[in-house]
Design a protein around this motif. Structure first.
Motif, PDB file in Angstrom:
ATOM      1  N   ALA A   1       0.822  -1.215   0.000  1.00  0.00           N
ATOM      2  CA  ALA A   1       0.000   0.000   0.000  1.00  0.00           C
ATOM      3  C   ALA A   1       0.855   1.263   0.000  1.00  0.00           C
ATOM      4  CB  ALA A   1      -0.928   0.000   1.219  1.00  0.00           C
ATOM      5  N   ASN A   2       2.168   1.106   0.014  1.00  0.00           N
ATOM      6  CA  ASN A   2       3.100   2.249   0.076  1.00  0.00           C
ATOM      7  C   ASN A   2       2.770   3.159   1.250  1.00  0.00           C
ATOM      8  OD1 ASN A   2       4.694   1.563  -2.198  1.00  0.00           O
ATOM      9  ND2 ASN A   2       3.038   2.286  -3.519  1.00  0.00           N
ATOM     10  N   ALA A   3       2.368   2.538   2.347  1.00  0.00           N
ATOM     11  CA  ALA A   3       1.988   3.286   3.548  1.00  0.00           C
ATOM     12  C   ALA A   3       3.209   3.469   4.448  1.00  0.00           C
ATOM     13  CB  ALA A   3       0.896   2.527   4.300  1.00  0.00           C
ATOM     14  N   PRO A   4       3.209   4.521   5.265  1.00  0.00           N
ATOM     15  CA  PRO A   4       4.299   4.662   6.226  1.00  0.00           C
ATOM     16  C   PRO A   4       4.257   3.481   7.191  1.00  0.00           C
ATOM     17  CG  PRO A   4       2.516   6.159   6.770  1.00  0.00           C
ATOM     18  CD  PRO A   4       2.178   5.531   5.447  1.00  0.00           C
ATOM     19  N   ALA A   5       5.415   3.059   7.651  1.00  0.00           N
ATOM     20  CA  ALA A   5       5.437   1.905   8.551  1.00  0.00           C
ATOM     21  C   ALA A   5       6.475   2.101   9.648  1.00  0.00           C
ATOM     22  CB  ALA A   5       5.735   0.632   7.775  1.00  0.00           C
ATOM     23  N   PHE A   6       6.126   1.633  10.817  1.00  0.00           N
ATOM     24  CA  PHE A   6       7.048   1.556  11.943  1.00  0.00           C
ATOM     25  C   PHE A   6       6.968   0.126  12.447  1.00  0.00           C
ATOM     26  CE2 PHE A   6       7.395   1.942  16.706  1.00  0.00           C
ATOM     27  CZ  PHE A   6       8.777   1.974  16.730  1.00  0.00           C
ATOM     28  N   HIS A   7       8.045  -0.631  12.242  1.00  0.00           N
ATOM     29  CA  HIS A   7       8.087  -2.018  12.679  1.00  0.00           C
ATOM     30  C   HIS A   7       8.694  -2.049  14.076  1.00  0.00           C
ATOM     31  CE1 HIS A   7       6.680  -3.217   8.792  1.00  0.00           C
ATOM     32  NE2 HIS A   7       7.672  -2.553   8.228  1.00  0.00           N
ATOM     33  N   GLU A   8       7.808  -2.068  15.052  1.00  0.00           N
ATOM     34  CA  GLU A   8       8.232  -2.026  16.450  1.00  0.00           C
ATOM     35  C   GLU A   8       8.927  -3.320  16.865  1.00  0.00           C
ATOM     36  OE1 GLU A   8       6.278  -0.931  20.783  1.00  0.00           O
ATOM     37  OE2 GLU A   8       4.955  -1.301  19.094  1.00  0.00           O
ATOM     38  N   GLY A   9       8.525  -4.434  16.282  1.00  0.00           N
ATOM     39  CA  GLY A   9       9.106  -5.721  16.644  1.00  0.00           C
ATOM     40  C   GLY A   9       8.552  -6.232  17.958  1.00  0.00           C
ATOM     41  N   GLU A  10       9.393  -6.924  18.714  1.00  0.00           N
ATOM     42  CA  GLU A  10       8.973  -7.498  19.991  1.00  0.00           C
ATOM     43  C   GLU A  10       8.725  -6.393  21.001  1.00  0.00           C
ATOM     44  OE1 GLU A  10      10.442 -10.910  23.163  1.00  0.00           O
ATOM     45  OE2 GLU A  10      11.793 -10.255  21.571  1.00  0.00           O
ATOM     46  N   THR A  11       7.591  -6.464  21.685  1.00  0.00           N
ATOM     47  CA  THR A  11       7.237  -5.419  22.641  1.00  0.00           C
ATOM     48  C   THR A  11       6.320  -5.971  23.724  1.00  0.00           C
ATOM     49  OG1 THR A  11       6.379  -3.164  22.854  1.00  0.00           O
ATOM     50  CG2 THR A  11       5.248  -4.615  21.305  1.00  0.00           C
ATOM     51  N   GLU A  12       6.197  -5.216  24.776  1.00  0.00           N
ATOM     52  CA  GLU A  12       5.280  -5.560  25.865  1.00  0.00           C
ATOM     53  C   GLU A  12       4.405  -4.351  26.122  1.00  0.00           C
ATOM     54  OE1 GLU A  12       7.895  -6.922  28.970  1.00  0.00           O
ATOM     55  OE2 GLU A  12       8.120  -8.859  28.006  1.00  0.00           O
ATOM     56  N   CYS A  13       3.135  -4.500  25.815  1.00  0.00           N
ATOM     57  CA  CYS A  13       2.175  -3.406  25.935  1.00  0.00           C
ATOM     58  C   CYS A  13       0.785  -3.983  26.132  1.00  0.00           C
ATOM     59  CB  CYS A  13       2.206  -2.551  24.670  1.00  0.00           C
ATOM     60  SG  CYS A  13       0.985  -1.229  24.670  1.00  0.00           S
ATOM     61  N   CYS A  14      -0.045  -3.238  26.845  1.00  0.00           N
ATOM     62  CA  CYS A  14      -1.456  -3.596  26.999  1.00  0.00           C
ATOM     63  C   CYS A  14      -1.628  -4.951  27.688  1.00  0.00           C
ATOM     64  CB  CYS A  14      -2.174  -3.561  25.663  1.00  0.00           C
ATOM     65  SG  CYS A  14      -1.950  -2.021  24.760  1.00  0.00           S
TER      66      CYS A  14
END
Length: 136
Positions: A81-94
């Motif tokens: 989709a040629n969208a902006p992306a941020f690949h956070e990867g492994e995380t702990e949230c929520c």
């Protein structure tokens, strides 16, 4: 299989918890003082609510993958989709351990793509999305 995710910021967590419990006909599957989540099969949704951070309404929407291959497929679609992306990867949230990527639609609405493989006892932290993925 992928599950739709909707995260809302609400002005009164107790009132909203009561409302969504009645509306959905189910108790929250995650019931913390600062966060509630319903993982439902009908409708197939992951709905979460949390206290407002200055504004009420939609915090973000997303797709929850049931495995890493599904998450890779969603990431590929973000790239297509040629969208902006941020690949956070492994995380702990929520209150969960996850692997995440983020994007924005053409109007700036934040979308989360994630695979969750465990739980944790605290909320964790959201990434700083405005700096990681500025609105163009």
């Amino acid at each position: 299989m992928k599950r739709f995710h909707l995260n809302l910021r609400v002005s009164d967590l107790a009132k909203s918890t009561q409302f969504y419990t009645e509306l959905l006909g189910a108790e929250p599957s995650v019931d913390e003082a600062d966060y509630k989540k319903w993982m439902l099969d009908d409708p197939f949704i992951n709905l979460s609510i949390e206290p407002e951070c200055g504004e009420v309404g939609i915090a973000h929407v997303g797709l929850q993958a049931s495995n890493e291959a599904d998450l890779d497929q969603i990431r590929g679609r973000i790239a297509s989709a040629n969208a902006p992306a941020f690949h956070e990867g492994e995380t702990e949230c929520c209150y969960a351990h996850s692997y995440k990527s983020w994007t924005r639609d053409p109007d700036g609405i934040v979308w989360e793509a994630f695979f969750t493989d465990g739980h944790r006892r605290d909320y964790g932290a959201m990434p700083d999305l405005p700096n990681a993925m500025p609105i163009k």
